[in-house]
Scaffold this active site. Structure first.
Site, PDB file in Angstrom:
ATOM      1  N   SER B 167       0.835  -1.206   0.000  1.00  0.00           N
ATOM      2  CA  SER B 167       0.000   0.000   0.000  1.00  0.00           C
ATOM      3  C   SER B 167       0.865   1.249   0.000  1.00  0.00           C
ATOM      4  O   SER B 167       0.509   2.262  -0.607  1.00  0.00           O
ATOM      5  CB  SER B 167      -0.982  -0.005   1.181  1.00  0.00           C
ATOM      6  OG  SER B 167      -0.380   0.471   2.354  1.00  0.00           O
ATOM      7  N   ASP B 218       6.976   2.639   5.997  1.00  0.00           N
ATOM      8  CA  ASP B 218       6.801   2.014   4.680  1.00  0.00           C
ATOM      9  C   ASP B 218       6.907   3.034   3.557  1.00  0.00           C
ATOM     10  O   ASP B 218       7.613   2.813   2.565  1.00  0.00           O
ATOM     11  CB  ASP B 218       5.435   1.298   4.613  1.00  0.00           C
ATOM     12  CG  ASP B 218       5.418   0.023   5.447  1.00  0.00           C
ATOM     13  OD1 ASP B 218       6.346  -0.161   6.264  1.00  0.00           O
ATOM     14  OD2 ASP B 218       4.485  -0.787   5.284  1.00  0.00           O
TER      15      ASP B 218
END
Lengths: 396, 396
Positions: B167, B218
């Site tokens: 994502s 991330d």
């Protein structure tokens, strides 16, 4: 040194038993295992050792028909006898105050070795065990007049050179029996703290003769029993409130050198200090947690804490594996016990030697038999035994 | 939300292309793995994540034949289109300054969900990914006048919901492409620090829409590539001097809940704080040592350090096992790789999910093929890939 069996004819007979009192004692002392902290102790971390239910038993009696001191060690195939006057002639007696334990002078040590026909540079612990006996005999039993003929038989359930403190149990039994013989400690069956200190201190001197620079842990555990916590440079702490716990002790019989293993860990530590010192910290945390659990277990509801004890064993074994002291044979033990729902770790230096598995109260006999059978098939020796045993004991 | 395939007839056509400039860009961004420090990071310890060679690629182009924004996500079977005037009507534009990334207001978020016919309480990340797209589209592309028709296609080599930052790679690609489209970052193929900061900050906003409270790690790894070290409460540190290292990434496909795993570790930590905090310290020491090795490897003679990297992987896996986040499927991966001379560990939350093995330069192709075959037989997905990859990239 006279070979007892072969040289019976050589033994001088002294018939005069008039007025002599026959004394006879049986004492026993336990072996030990290191529960947690092996190797980490070298780096200043706390370690915990516990007394094993496997014991060494010593039978001492005065003899009147010979002027000899006879030592039977059937487990290691030794049966020796020495002439008491010859010992006295070889050694300037008394060598010290028997109530003030001290190591032998280098000169005395050499005299004893010469007398017993032992090479001066011998590093063989079995041979040195005889020298340590001669030293304790001269030092404790004392002056020429009191150097009485004796017969001593020592038998042990402990395997030798397996890191289970067999030499300490031997030394403790010797010290206790000779001190008893000389009335230097109580013969009532209940020893005072002072008696135990004297036994322990003399056993430590015997250990020094055998091992050079022992830590003093093994003789402390063997003397006081139960468990002992210790840190480098400090006196061992005797832990008497320890639960009795069943263990399965396994000797892989893979020979190993503690010195080499300690050196290999040092190399790893120097190469990767940050990680390795964190690993050592974990080992110490495990040892500390173990003591906390022992206290809780001793106070009651011991069964509740077995799972946590197992977890500590599991964690420590992982750390010992990381510092490189596990061994394919030890892995085999861990694998077999794990497959049967038991948790085990190496004990001592590793690289072979012994491991132990906790026997939780809920482990069925069949499971244990199955584990023992599987381990035996691998060629390992197994003992279903316990920890937290009593220290040196006079059997009256 | 219009289904792109099914509702093509519904798309409003705007034929006026006079004076319009067609823009087309292809950007890509990497996924990530946590090398060391998963779980320990929750306890304030340093962790290290690295960019994976597995990337997400986005193709963006202006369209002139429809007044729509079209989103193709073939990997997850999503093909949607929305009418640009309808978006503009549903949302009060502009929503913010595109050069000052900010999260959507709760009101705007609800409007976007209503517009896209998404339940307001949806926690499905695939659905929320569409909301995050709509937000970035409105926020970056901006005012009603500039809300241009676009077609975006995103494809990825990354499995979704596997802890590999799919994502984040999606969000980074979206942010970069929309910023490019609006000329807010350079289209030269070389981005300045300021450009990267803007991409990263917008990607973080998109991640928030999808995940609620992401750590920001991330998107940072996906933006900057190479590797990132991070500690709770501090800004991630971008590490650009990282060697390219081959790994075998394995997805056990065992579903797991990060939340549940974090909670179970917390329970263990609270029960046995001294031991568990020592274990966390070891994990941090491993992470720090890894950074030191990376620096040495980057400077040359990388091959010398693979064994040490493997040792760190081995040590960390032992600790992760101790804190209870391993899994029988992960153990299988470790066992299979070990049997073939490779060293692996879980990555991410554990309890299933992914593991990776280091591929040393001396590992023969046959060995690797054999490992992959064995892992595949267990039903695991394997990728022969690498870490230390470039961050978000414009393909010119």
């Amino acid at each position: 040194m006279k070979k007892w069996c072969d040289n019976a004819a050589l033994l001088t007979l002294h018939g005069n038993t008039v007025g002599m009192v026959s004394k006879e004692f049986v004492v026993s002392a336990p072996g030990k295992i290191i529960l947690h902290g092996e190797h980490a102790v070298v780096y200043g971390k706390l370690a915990v050792a516990a007394a094993l239910s496997l014991r060494t038993t010593l039978h001492i009696k005065t003899i009147h028909d010979k002027d000899d001191v006879l030592l039977h060690l059937p487990d290691i195939g030794v049966e020796v006898g020495w002439s008491v006057p010859e010992i006295a002639a070889a050694v300037a007696l008394p060598v010290c105050d028997p109530e003030k334990p001290a190591p032998p002078s280098e000169e005395l040590l050499q005299k004893l070795k010469t007398f017993a026909s032992i090479p001066h540079d011998s590093a063989d612990t079995k041979t040195l065990a005889l020298v340590s006996f001669l030293y304790l005999y001269c030092a404790i039993v004392g002056s020429q007049k009191t150097l009485t003929p004796l017969e001593i038989r020592i038998e042990s359930k402990l395997p030798v050179s397996a890191g289970l403190g067999s030499s300490a149990a031997y030394s403790v039994c010797l010290a206790a029996s000779l001190l008893l013989h000389k009335n230097l400690i109580s013969a009532s069956g209940k020893w005072s703290e002072k008696d135990l200190q004297l036994i322990n201190a003399w056993a430590f001197q015997a250990e020094k003769v055998i091992h050079g620079k022992p830590s003093g842990i093994d003789n402390s555990v063997s003397t006081y029993g139960h468990a002992v916590s210790f840190t480098k440079g400090s006196e061992p702490v005797i832990l008497s409130q320890v639960p009795s716990i069943r263990i399965l002790l396994v000797n892989t019989k893979v020979p190993r050198s503690t010195k080499t293993l300690v050196e290999s860990v040092k190399k790893k530590y120097d190469k990767s200090t940050v990680v390795m010192s964190a690993v050592m910290d974990t080992m110490e945390a495990v040892a500390k947690e173990c003591l906390i659990l022992f206290e809780k277990m001793y106070k009651g509801k011991a069964d509740e804490y077995y799972k946590q004890l197992e977890e500590l064993i599991y964690i420590n074994q992982q750390q010992l594996d990381i510092i490189g002291v596990s061994h394919i044979a030890l892995e085999k033990v861990i694998q077999i016990t794990k497959a049967n729902g038991l948790c085990s770790k190496l004990t001592g230096a590793g690289g072979g030697g012994c491991a132990f598995a906790l026997i939780r109260p809920d482990v069925p006999k069949e499971t244990l038999d199955c584990v023992i059978q599987q381990l035996s098939l691998e060629g390992f020796d197994c003992w279903e035994t316990g920890i937290g045993a009593e220290g040196v004991t006079l059997h009256v």
